[in-house]
Design a protein around this motif. Structure first.
Motif, PDB file in Angstrom:
ATOM      1  N   ASN A   1      -1.675 -10.866   8.285  1.00  6.77           N
ATOM      2  CA  ASN A   1      -2.708  -9.851   8.421  1.00  6.77           C
ATOM      3  C   ASN A   1      -4.005 -10.349   7.785  1.00  6.77           C
ATOM      4  O   ASN A   1      -4.033 -10.718   6.602  1.00  6.77           O
ATOM      5  CB  ASN A   1      -2.288  -8.552   7.714  1.00  6.77           C
ATOM      6  N   GLU A   2      -5.054 -10.370   8.577  1.00  5.04           N
ATOM      7  CA  GLU A   2      -6.415 -10.622   8.089  1.00  5.04           C
ATOM      8  C   GLU A   2      -6.539 -11.743   7.064  1.00  5.04           C
ATOM      9  O   GLU A   2      -6.902 -11.490   5.911  1.00  5.04           O
ATOM     10  CB  GLU A   2      -7.000  -9.335   7.496  1.00  5.04           C
TER      11      GLU A   2
ATOM     12  N   GLU B   1      -5.577   1.904  -1.332  1.00  7.37           N
ATOM     13  CA  GLU B   1      -6.593   1.161  -0.591  1.00  7.37           C
ATOM     14  C   GLU B   1      -7.170   0.056  -1.494  1.00  7.37           C
ATOM     15  O   GLU B   1      -8.328   0.093  -1.907  1.00  7.37           O
ATOM     16  CB  GLU B   1      -7.663   2.113  -0.053  1.00  7.37           C
ATOM     17  N   TRP B   2      -6.297  -0.890  -1.848  1.00  9.84           N
ATOM     18  CA  TRP B   2      -6.703  -2.116  -2.548  1.00  9.84           C
ATOM     19  C   TRP B   2      -7.569  -1.816  -3.767  1.00  9.84           C
ATOM     20  O   TRP B   2      -7.183  -0.968  -4.574  1.00  9.84           O
ATOM     21  CB  TRP B   2      -7.348  -3.085  -1.546  1.00  9.84           C
TER      22      TRP B   2
ATOM     23  N   PHE C   1      -7.050   7.141   4.268  1.00 12.16           N
ATOM     24  CA  PHE C   1      -7.096   6.677   5.655  1.00 12.16           C
ATOM     25  C   PHE C   1      -5.996   7.307   6.508  1.00 12.16           C
ATOM     26  O   PHE C   1      -5.874   6.985   7.681  1.00 12.16           O
ATOM     27  CB  PHE C   1      -6.914   5.158   5.706  1.00 12.16           C
TER      28      PHE C   1
ATOM     29  N   GLN D   1       0.800  -1.221   0.000  1.00  9.30           N
ATOM     30  CA  GLN D   1       0.000   0.000   0.000  1.00  9.30           C
ATOM     31  C   GLN D   1       0.837   1.276   0.000  1.00  9.30           C
ATOM     32  O   GLN D   1       0.330   2.339  -0.355  1.00  9.30           O
ATOM     33  CB  GLN D   1      -0.955  -0.022   1.197  1.00  9.30           C
TER      34      GLN D   1
ATOM     35  N   HIS E   1       1.051  -9.235   4.450  1.00  3.90           N
ATOM     36  CA  HIS E   1      -0.123  -8.373   4.336  1.00  3.90           C
ATOM     37  C   HIS E   1      -0.556  -8.384   2.860  1.00  3.90           C
ATOM     38  O   HIS E   1      -0.555  -7.369   2.188  1.00  3.90           O
ATOM     39  CB  HIS E   1       0.215  -6.960   4.843  1.00  3.90           C
TER      40      HIS E   1
ATOM     41  N   GLU F   1      -5.126  -2.331  13.998  1.00  6.78           N
ATOM     42  CA  GLU F   1      -5.625  -1.357  13.020  1.00  6.78           C
ATOM     43  C   GLU F   1      -6.939  -0.783  13.515  1.00  6.78           C
ATOM     44  O   GLU F   1      -7.786  -1.517  14.038  1.00  6.78           O
ATOM     45  CB  GLU F   1      -5.909  -1.997  11.646  1.00  6.78           C
TER      46      GLU F   1
ATOM     47  N   TRP G   1      -4.702   3.078  11.804  1.00  5.76           N
ATOM     48  CA  TRP G   1      -4.608   2.868  10.357  1.00  5.76           C
ATOM     49  C   TRP G   1      -5.129   4.123   9.697  1.00  5.76           C
ATOM     50  O   TRP G   1      -6.295   4.401   9.813  1.00  5.76           O
ATOM     51  CB  TRP G   1      -5.423   1.654   9.887  1.00  5.76           C
TER      52      TRP G   1
ATOM     53  N   TYR H   1     -12.691  -1.944  12.905  1.00  2.75           N
ATOM     54  CA  TYR H   1     -13.211  -0.700  12.326  1.00  2.75           C
ATOM     55  C   TYR H   1     -14.677  -0.488  12.692  1.00  2.75           C
ATOM     56  O   TYR H   1     -15.102   0.580  13.036  1.00  2.75           O
ATOM     57  CB  TYR H   1     -13.065  -0.723  10.801  1.00  2.75           C
TER      58      TYR H   1
HETATM   59  C1  FCB Z   1      -7.854  -3.503   6.530  1.00  6.27           C
HETATM   60  C2  FCB Z   1      -6.534  -3.822   5.852  1.00  6.27           C
HETATM   61  C3  FCB Z   1      -5.698  -2.608   5.566  1.00  6.27           C
HETATM   62  C4  FCB Z   1      -6.537  -1.445   5.086  1.00  6.27           C
HETATM   63  C5  FCB Z   1      -7.675  -1.196   6.033  1.00  6.27           C
HETATM   64  C6  FCB Z   1      -8.529  -0.016   5.662  1.00  6.27           C
HETATM   65  O1  FCB Z   1      -8.765  -4.521   6.257  1.00  6.27           O
HETATM   66  O2  FCB Z   1      -5.773  -4.700   6.655  1.00  6.27           O
HETATM   67  O3  FCB Z   1      -4.721  -2.974   4.638  1.00  6.27           O
HETATM   68  O4  FCB Z   1      -6.956  -1.673   3.798  1.00  6.27           O
HETATM   69  O5  FCB Z   1      -8.482  -2.337   6.123  1.00  6.27           O
END
Ligand code: FCB
Length: 464
Positions: free
Chosen positions: A162-163, A422-423, A431, A17, A118, A367, A415, A312
């Protein structure tokens, strides 16, 4: 009121990112490079080729972290920068970058918190079947060894994945992240099983090769459930006390596997921390559930020192007339960020609390933050009062969890440090605590960065 002594105040980013330099100094391509270059799936065909050019500007960025007073910085290492093909030869020049970054952070008094993965899967790993190939845990272990051998004399805080919920959900099933698979449940769960083995293998490798005492964790997401109470949807998002039945409804739902997707906590976290897949999930999936080979669950269930939680938003639940958890929708017009994620500060109270109750590990919020339509005002300043309000409300809830005796909370990573890629939304979403002009790469700390500096300096006492 302050946060507990020693509370870790940080900010987070990830390699793809922010780094750019997508093919510099021997770096190999990742599935995200491929998707950006070869498809039209990313907003406005944005790419990670340059991103924030952090690869070249990291010294400026560390200086900005110093201005905010960050005590810790969470970043990820790019697997294809270190092992360009994903398997085989290690690229020393790629490791040199992280070496320089870690040294710069330590010189500035900022503790590095390193995530090994990540989402930027090397293309070479993708071509070998990626998460569907059981061998991936060996490849990931070899990559982890290269990183720990280089940084393990200075880095004391590691996160493996990560996630996994996202690279396995949107990536392997829902198809809006690369590699864009639409796998059936059996294969999707097999991919997840192998990803969890990657976590375990990396945890073993870190402990075996570190040259200093270190802590190992991971950074999953999983939708938090919050108990309903009168006033929960009011502006201030209250400290109201839900009744015991509603708390129990939210807790039950938070720990359940109610649907065949990855938007729950227990399917991926129970194996990691408790060493078994959850019973309700096994019933739900029946024959599609993975059949672990001997030793798999032990590998996945490596001891971890902390539980990273990316939080979030949340869903609200209460006890329905039959006593079962009942979903309470957000009212019309409830506050949302620019991506339309609902704002619900109590996520940072109940999320850490429920996770601590079930898993018993210190919780670090790895995050939390919001995207907003920020711009540089005519006078050169970036005014982002909504991010200040959001973060303040969420942090007050985290402080409540950290100080009311219910939850061990070790730290908070906002974050993100910088506006970044952002993907699938490309650079449309912002962000960051620091605004980035993606034409000039100029950085402008937003008002929220100065505000956060005050929060850190007062260990949270400046939050009303
Ligand atoms: C999370 C991701 C991070 C970013 C935030 C907004 O899911 O880990 O990379 O995109 O959301």
């Amino acid at each position: 009121m302050e946060f507990p002594k020693g509370f870790v105040w940080g900010a987070a980013t990830s390699s793809f990112q922010i780094e750019g330099a997508w093919n510099a100094d021997g770096k190999g391509p990742s599935v995200w490079d491929l998707t950006c270059h070869d498809t039209d799936q990313i907003h406005a065909r944005h790419t990670g080729d340059v991103a924030c050019d952090h690869y070249h500007k990291f010294r400026d960025d560390v200086a900005l972290m110093g201005e905010i007073g960050l005590r810790a910085y969470r970043f990820s290492v790019s697997w294809p920068r270190v092992v360009p093909q994903g398997v085989g030869a290690v690229n020393a020049a790629g490791l040199d970058f992280y070496d320089r970054l870690v040294d710069a952070l330590l010189a500035a008094g900022i503790t590095p918190w390193v995530t090994l993965f990540h989402w930027d899967t090397p293309l070479g790993v993708h071509h070998r079947g990626s998460w569907l190939n059981r061998e991936v845990h060996q490849w990931f272990g070899d990559y982890a060894a290269a990183v720990v051998d280089r940084l393990g004399d200075r880095v004391a805080h590691w996160m493996t994945l990560n996630e996994p919920h996202i690279f396995l959900g949107p990536g392997e099933r829902e198809a809006f992240h690369p590699p864009g698979h639409k796998l059936g449940h059996r294969e999707r769960l097999l991919a997840a099983h192998h990803a969890l083995m990657c976590h375990g293998r990396a945890a073993q490798v870190i402990r075996a090769r570190t040259r200093r005492e270190c802590q190992v964790g991971w950074a999953p997401i999983g939708r938090v459930k919050v108990p309903w109470h009168p006033g929960i949807f009011d502006g201030a998002g209250g400290d109201g006390q839900p009744n015991a039945a509603d708390v129990e409804a939210a807790r039950t739902r938070q720990n359940a596997v109610p649907a065949k997707d990855f938007w729950n906590n227990a399917w991926l976290a129970d194996p990691v921390v408790l060493g078994r897949y959850p019973e309700d999930g096994l019933r739900l999936y029946g024959d599609d559930a993975p059949r672990p080979l001997p030793g798999d669950m032990e590998l996945i269930n490596q001891p971890i020192d902390f539980y990273g939680a990316n939080i979030y938003d949340a869903e609200v639940f209460r006890a329905g007339p039959d006593g079962q958890p009942e979903h309470v929708p957000f009212p019309a017009g409830h506050p949302q960020n620019a991506l339309r994620w609902y704002i619900i500060p109590e996520a940072l109270y109940w999320g850490p609390r429920f996770l601590y109750e079930r898993y018993g590990k210190p919780i670090y919020v790895t995050e939390n933050g919001m995207t907003n339509l920020d711009w540089v005002d005519a006078d050169g300043r970036v005014r982002d009062p909504q991010r200040i309000d959001y973060t303040g409300r969420y942090l007050r809830q985290l402080r409540r969890a950290a100080t009311d005796g219910t939850t061990r909370v070790g730290g908070y990573f906002h974050w993100s440090l910088l506006d970044n890629f952002e993907w699938q939304c490309g650079y449309r979403e912002r962000f960051g605590l620091i605004h980035v002009d993606f034409e000039t790469l100029r950085r402008t700390p937003k008002d929220s960065a100065r505000w956060y500096a005050g929060v850190i300096a007062s260990n949270g006492a400046s939050l009303q």
